[in-house]
Design an enzyme around this catalytic site. Structure first.
Site, short mmCIF file in Angstrom:
data_model
loop_
_atom_site.label_atom_id
_atom_site.label_comp_id
_atom_site.label_asym_id
_atom_site.label_seq_id
_atom_site.Cartn_x
_atom_site.Cartn_y
_atom_site.Cartn_z
N ALA A 161 4.63 12.23 97.76
CA ALA A 161 4.75 13.13 96.63
C ALA A 161 6.20 13.15 96.16
O ALA A 161 7.14 13.12 96.97
CB ALA A 161 4.29 14.53 97.02
N GLU A 233 -9.01 12.43 102.52
CA GLU A 233 -8.97 13.81 103.03
C GLU A 233 -8.59 14.68 101.85
O GLU A 233 -7.47 14.60 101.35
CB GLU A 233 -7.97 13.91 104.19
CG GLU A 233 -8.10 15.19 104.99
CD GLU A 233 -7.30 16.33 104.41
OE1 GLU A 233 -7.89 17.14 103.65
OE2 GLU A 233 -6.10 16.43 104.69
N LEU A 234 -9.53 15.55 101.41
CA LEU A 234 -9.44 16.12 100.07
C LEU A 234 -9.41 17.64 100.02
O LEU A 234 -9.75 18.24 99.00
CB LEU A 234 -10.61 15.59 99.23
CG LEU A 234 -10.74 14.07 99.20
CD1 LEU A 234 -11.95 13.66 98.39
CD2 LEU A 234 -9.48 13.41 98.65
N CYS A 267 -4.47 22.25 103.76
CA CYS A 267 -5.84 21.91 103.39
C CYS A 267 -6.85 22.52 104.34
O CYS A 267 -7.93 22.96 103.93
CB CYS A 267 -6.00 20.38 103.36
SG CYS A 267 -5.45 19.55 104.86
#
Length: 460
Positions: A161, A233-234, A267
């Site tokens: 990122a 992996e969301l 997450c």
């Protein structure tokens, strides 16, 4: 080079720019992929034990650079310094676990064939693996996929990122210092359009992404079109169920920690708290009391309980989700107001009286906002928990551990379930989800075998 060709990092506690970085040209990107592939061709021929020695040394170097890297992680994305240190300790543990156990997991497996012949199964390196990683765990997200793939004999590319670019480059430096061959782990400072070309590149053999479901659909489609294996992996809106026989003090304390750890930007964090009717009011009172006492402040200060959110747009999106939920009938029990001043701080917030159709019920709230939901009983609580398009993790609070285990095994539709605790990754346990939370697993032998050629060799 023009400004649009640069990446920028910003301190979320102050809103001020930390640094800028030149993006790679298309030619530099193409060469970077070729260099990684060339490094892979040499690396794949080394023994598993040899590779394990380098992996162990990466763990040592991460420990040596712990203070420096932890400080940068906090500066770039806003987590508490002590949690940055904890993250790096987990990274070292992953390196050590992998070095200790992976060589055996990669050994050939012999088979007797039904016709009397013999065969063996080998786990052969696949090639260059491309990782697209988020900002919320700047080091762990990278270590999680890169160490397994390097151990398996693969080369690794990283698109991190933008707001944690400094962390990405420091990790690359640490890996090289530990003895990893040059170019085998390569940080790509590139745009989204350039990223698409990486997926399409013939030298890239697999793609792994941690991100949003929308990002997963885009990357999964692009990789599938190119016939590349993926692990996705969301994220999730994990449900933590509190049953009537739960230890309420433990449940409240753990749920507050589970919601606020890493500034609530995790997450697999606890996000929906589904409490049975008989203990709902008692839980709510104690939970709101603890959440109301949480202090958001300078992440480098010992007095702060949570730091700022990582980016301005993320804070705005979270606040919009809160406001939209309130418009549809949700009630704010504490927090919920956008603070004044510098930085991207947001208060610990609790929402009540939630129903389907509200963002706080249906969606992932990636920040320090908790959703309280009342259930009639255990069956109703599990129904509500599974009434979600997500399925990464979840939790159950009950003094009857065997009952909780059966609920987790037979009824909870998630990849991970935590009993009387909240979700922290373990090096030897699989990490991943189902439904819109993605597919594939990381950690342990599961992650080690995701991007290998499981090859059958047979003799008459």
């Amino acid at each position: 080079m023009s400004e649009e060709k640069k990446l920028t990092t910003t301190n979320p506690a102050t809103g001020k720019t930390i640094d800028t970085y030149d993006m790679m040209t298309d030619q530099e990107l193409e060469q970077g992929i070729k260099d990684c592939h060339e490094a892979f061709l040499e690396w794949k021929g080394r023994s598993a034990e040899d590779r394990a020695g380098v992996i162990r040394n990466i763990g040592k170097k991460l420990a040596e650079h712990k203070d420096e890297l932890a400080s940068l992680m906090t500066k770039e994305m806003g987590k508490l310094v002590k949690q940055s240190v904890q993250e790096l300790e987990l990274c070292t543990d992953i390196c050590n676990y992998t070095a200790d156990n992976a060589p055996d997991s990669l050994k050939d497996e012999e088979r007797e064939l039904p016709d009397g012949g013999r065969g063996y199964i080998s786990y052969s390196p696949l090639g260059v693996i491309y990782g697209i990683q988020p900002w919320n765990f700047p080091s762990y997200q990278v270590v999680r996929y890169s160490i397994a793939n390097l151990m398996a004999g693969n080369g690794v590319l990283l698109k991190h990122a933008e707001n944690v670019t400094g962390c990405a480059l420091m990790l690359e430096k640490i890996y090289r210092e530990a003895g990893l061959p040059e170019h085998l782990f390569k940080v790509l400072l590139i745009s989204h359009d350039q990223s698409d070309s990486v997926i399409e590149n013939d030298l890239v053999r697999g793609v792994t992404l941690t991100g949003s479901p929308n990002a997963g659909k885009v990357i999964g489609e692009k990789a599938g079109k190119a016939l590349k294996k993926t692990v996705l992996e969301l994220g999730s809106n994990d449900a933590y169920i509190v049953l009537e026989d739960a230890d309420l003090d433990l449940a409240v304390k753990t749920c507050v920690q589970g919601r606020l750890y890493n500034n609530g930007e995790t997450c697999v964090a606890a996000k929906r708290f589904i409490v049975v009717d008989k203990v709902y009011e008692d839980f709510k009172k104690a939970f709101v009391e603890q959440m109301s006492g949480i202090k958001a402040g300078d992440p480098t200060s010992d007095d702060s309980d949570i730091g700022p959110m990582a980016r301005k747009d993320l804070r705005e999106e979270l606040h919009e989700q809160v406001e939209e939920s309130v418009k549809k009938g949700a009630k704010i029990l504490c927090g919920g107001e956008m603070p004044d001043g510098d930085g991207y701080f947001y208060p610990a917030t609790v929402l009540d009286e939630l129903k389907p159709g509200m963002p706080a019920y249906d969606d992932e709230l990636f920040g320090p906002v908790a959703s309280l939901i009342k259930a009639k009983d255990a069956d109703d609580a599990m129904r509500i928990a599974n009434d979600s398009r997500f399925g990464l993790g979840g939790g159950i609070f009950s003094k009857d551990e065997e009952k909780a285990r059966k609920l987790a095994k037979y009824h909870f539709d998630t990849g991970m379930v935590f009993i009387n605790s909240f979700g922290l990754a373990k090096p030897n346990m699989p990490f991943g989800g189902v439904k819109d939370s993605g597919y594939g697993r990381e950690h342990g032998t599961f992650g080690l075998h995701e991007f290998v050629n499981v090859k059958a060799v047979m003799f008459a």
